[in-house]
Design an enzyme around this catalytic site. Structure first.
Site, mmCIF file in Angstrom:
data_model
loop_
_atom_site.group_PDB
_atom_site.id
_atom_site.type_symbol
_atom_site.label_atom_id
_atom_site.label_comp_id
_atom_site.label_asym_id
_atom_site.label_seq_id
_atom_site.Cartn_x
_atom_site.Cartn_y
_atom_site.Cartn_z
ATOM 1 N N HIS A 171 -3.467 -17.052 38.477
ATOM 2 C CA HIS A 171 -4.039 -15.861 39.111
ATOM 3 C C HIS A 171 -5.432 -16.180 39.620
ATOM 4 C CE1 HIS A 171 -5.716 -15.523 35.067
ATOM 5 N NE2 HIS A 171 -6.511 -14.545 35.448
ATOM 6 N N HIS B 278 -8.555 -15.080 39.312
ATOM 7 C CA HIS B 278 -9.870 -14.931 38.668
ATOM 8 C C HIS B 278 -10.657 -16.246 38.653
ATOM 9 C CE1 HIS B 278 -8.655 -11.012 36.382
ATOM 10 N NE2 HIS B 278 -9.091 -10.783 37.607
ATOM 11 N N ASP C 219 -12.546 -17.685 36.569
ATOM 12 C CA ASP C 219 -12.468 -18.589 35.410
ATOM 13 C C ASP C 219 -11.110 -19.298 35.329
ATOM 14 O OD1 ASP C 219 -11.313 -16.097 34.753
ATOM 15 O OD2 ASP C 219 -11.586 -16.446 32.606
ATOM 16 N N HIS C 220 -10.295 -19.123 36.382
ATOM 17 C CA HIS C 220 -9.020 -19.859 36.473
ATOM 18 C C HIS C 220 -8.941 -20.676 37.765
ATOM 19 C CE1 HIS C 220 -6.947 -17.909 32.990
ATOM 20 N NE2 HIS C 220 -7.967 -17.097 33.176
ATOM 21 N N HIS D 293 -2.346 -7.817 34.894
ATOM 22 C CA HIS D 293 -3.728 -8.285 34.735
ATOM 23 C C HIS D 293 -4.357 -8.419 36.120
ATOM 24 C CE1 HIS D 293 -7.126 -10.465 33.060
ATOM 25 N NE2 HIS D 293 -6.901 -11.453 33.886
ATOM 26 N N ASP E 18 -3.250 -15.145 31.928
ATOM 27 C CA ASP E 18 -3.856 -14.032 31.192
ATOM 28 C C ASP E 18 -2.896 -12.849 31.065
ATOM 29 O OD1 ASP E 18 -6.086 -15.587 31.025
ATOM 30 O OD2 ASP E 18 -7.366 -14.324 32.290
ATOM 31 N N HIS F 24 -6.816 -18.086 27.227
ATOM 32 C CA HIS F 24 -8.028 -17.891 26.423
ATOM 33 C C HIS F 24 -7.754 -17.997 24.922
ATOM 34 C CE1 HIS F 24 -10.666 -16.387 29.701
ATOM 35 N NE2 HIS F 24 -9.522 -15.942 30.211
HETATM 36 FE FE LIG Z 1 -8.040 -13.367 34.245
#
Ligand SMILES: [Fe+2]
Length: 256
Positions: free
Chosen positions: A57, A59, A61-62, A115, A134, A172
């Site tokens: 996805h 985001h 942090d990915h 998400h 996530d 995570h």
């Molecule tokens: Fe995320």
């Protein structure tokens, strides 16, 4: 069956990076790319050369490492069709029902929105492994940011239907906090009580609590257990639709 090597490593504040390799075929993929330096260091530690990034996805942090890693390695970036415009450097868009080859392994793509609106999961049945980003966490699930509770519940049900022995890699390390919350929802669940103790021991020893398995999550993760009579009773929601009970658990976690 071709062998699939998997190397998981912590990065950023609480993300996991994961590298997978089919040595016979000479392919190495990073599941998401939270941080280019951390992924590069992990590759160097294994002596592996990156050929693919599989994005779950959009985001940051990915996907924060996508462009740097692509520049350095000329890897191919595969990512979700439903949010392709938000995935830096994407080369190939995939969605529900698509399959592609990673070396000798077939990768099946599941749409798991909630998400984010286009979130996908990569499932490799021949290796009994799923990369869920996530959507699902150990004893928890992702925040419902771009979707709604009903959508997220449908996504989780797809994952619940995978074989119980499937290894599940998540984005995570939230397991310890998730376990504390889960015990407020289903304190009488003995499997959960045992697991919460194990998680405390693993974290005290500095160990990762992932991967998990579908079977372990079905037994201990309250977000996958809205059918539990004990949970329904505690929430005062006996007989309500499962997605609504799931939604209430998610709301309580958001407030916890
Ligand atoms: Fe995320």
């Amino acid at each position: 069956m071709p062998k699939l090597q998997i190397h998981q490593f912590p990065c950023l504040s609480d993300n996991f990076g994961v590298l997978i390799r089919d040595g016979d075929a000479g392919v190495v993929a990073s599941i998401d790319a939270p941080d280019a330096k951390a992924v590069a260091a992990a590759l160097a530690s294994q002596g592996w050369r990156l050929t693919h990034i599989l994005t779950t996805h959009h985001h940051g942090d990915h996907t924060g490492g996508n462009l740097t890693l692509k520049n350095e390695t000329r890897c191919t970036i595969i990512g979700p069709r439903g949010e392709a415009a938000k995935v830096p450097g994407i080369d190939k868009q995939v969605g529900e029902g698509d399959t592609f080859k990673f070396g000798g392994h077939e990768v099946r793509v599941l749409d798991t929105p909630g998400h984010t609106a286009g979130h996908i999961t990569y499932w490799l049945p021949s290796a009994n492994v799923a990369f869920v980003g996530d959507t699902l966490f150990a004893i928890g699930c992702g925040r419902v940011i771009e979707g709604n509770a009903e959508m997220m519940w449908q996504s989780l049900q797809k994952l619940m239907a995978l074989p119980k022995e499937t290894s599940v890699y998540c984005g995570h390390e939230y397991t310890q906090a998730n376990a504390r919350f889960a015990l407020t929802i289903e304190p009488e669940n003995e499997a959960l009580q045992r697991r919460a103790k194990e998680v405390d021991q693993m974290r005290a020893a500095g160990k990762a609590t992932l991967p998990t398995t579908i079977g372990l999550e079905l037994a201990t993760n309250p977000f996958l257990r809205p059918h539990s009579a004990a949970i329904q009773k505690r929430l005062g929601m006996a007989g309500k639709p499962e997605w609504q009970i799931f939604g209430e658990i998610r709301e309580r976690k958001n407030r916890s």
